[in-house]
Motif scaffolding. Sequence first.
Motif, short mmCIF file in Angstrom:
data_model
loop_
_atom_site.label_atom_id
_atom_site.label_comp_id
_atom_site.label_asym_id
_atom_site.label_seq_id
_atom_site.Cartn_x
_atom_site.Cartn_y
_atom_site.Cartn_z
N ALA A 79 25.73 25.49 4.46
CA ALA A 79 24.14 25.74 4.29
C ALA A 79 23.90 26.80 5.69
CB ALA A 79 23.47 24.74 4.56
N SER A 80 24.71 26.41 6.75
CA SER A 80 24.49 27.23 7.82
C SER A 80 25.33 28.60 7.76
CB SER A 80 25.41 26.70 9.07
OG SER A 80 24.82 25.57 9.59
N SER A 120 20.67 23.79 7.87
CA SER A 120 21.71 24.91 8.63
C SER A 120 21.49 24.73 10.18
CB SER A 120 21.11 26.13 8.24
OG SER A 120 19.69 26.39 8.94
N ASP A 138 22.92 32.29 7.58
CA ASP A 138 23.29 32.95 8.50
C ASP A 138 23.71 34.47 7.92
OD1 ASP A 138 24.32 34.15 11.12
OD2 ASP A 138 26.50 33.71 10.49
N SER A 164 31.44 32.48 9.40
CA SER A 164 30.44 32.29 8.45
C SER A 164 30.94 32.57 6.91
CB SER A 164 29.23 33.03 8.61
OG SER A 164 28.77 32.64 10.02
#
Length: 402
Positions: A184-185, A316, A189, A399
């Motif tokens: 989710a992060s 996140s 991002d 990411s």
Amino acid sequence: MTTNTEEDTICIRCKENTAVLDLRSDAVCQQCYSTFIASKVIKRLEVLQRETRGNRLPTQPQRYLVALSRGPSSTTLLHILNENVRKQKERGMRVKFEIVVVHIISEEAGVEADEEEKLKSYFPDLIIHNSPLSHLLSTSSSSSSSSSPSETTQVVDWSSLGLGSGSGSDSLLLSSLLGNLPSASARADVTRLLTRHAILAAATRHNCDVILLGYNTTSLAELTLTETAKGRGFGIPWLVNDGLVPVPHDNNKNKNKMIPVYSPLREIFRKEILTYISITTTTTTTTNGKKLLADLFPTAPKSTAAAAVVSHRDLSLDDVVGRFFVDVEASYPSVVANVVRTTGKLERGEHDGHWCGLCGSRLDSFGDERWKGEIGEVEENGGRERKGDNLLCYGCERSVKG
């Protein structure tokens, strides 16, 4: 914050009206509170104008692109700018800038017709340009059909994100890209970074001179900590501070062009923004009287208290840091301000023309390799050097690839 006393307290600034609000330990009236917030923004604009146009007056007004997220901060910025232009016209003064409003629409959120009309009723003199985030994917395929060169701007190195020339609509391709990210992060991002690229592309498309973002003191402090935690500490001067950033280019056209990006609300806390919209009224086209700016946000929190979290699985890193700063801003506002001031002192190093293909900050090859060496990562392709103008920095690699 309302000041509760047995006797009416006179505003410490105007010495006339009754003080009903607390402004950084001063008891002030609503008018003085609104004036303080607006003056902070106008002073930042004066700095912007000195740095971007010099001492000579331009032959025509500068074009400011206001990146509207439809949140309290960017709406407050838009309201203050619009009021400033209106007052300049009423007084017969020379208008110093024009406003171009752009709203980047995410595929998940979309735009409801009722909300669109409501926003237009608050700003009837402005045209709000809605641009879907998925339009970024058409930059490589629109060169033959688009009549505008800016539609073919090279904004993202899609190959480094693992997205080839697959079939399907732009919306589906973007959903596939975000859905394949590891957490989710990572999704939050990459979405934020793509939105930033979309804003830069819109500024090129609308021939704007400056980009204005709605970041306030609190959100800039949050951005500083999250970018550092994600491994982009080297790029903080490019991603957080005011200054020039490279614009998207069409092959060799505008390849070395830079555009100023500023955050006029950087000296105002988020809690002060929420107070401002709760006391500021404006005349709308749908009502005979005036309505509060806060009415644009019926679901906005009444206080800055963070909601309880049951599970962090789908939360996140940006959300985690945001919740942390809710308490820090309330109890230690000077700490939040010091984070932003300290970040503002960081200087941008000289660049060799190599930028990250996702976040757009300058690449730090030595620093990235040192990070990888310390955590025991192995270079891809047997250590062979990657080729191309756009590479990914360490933070963006994490990411995208996890």
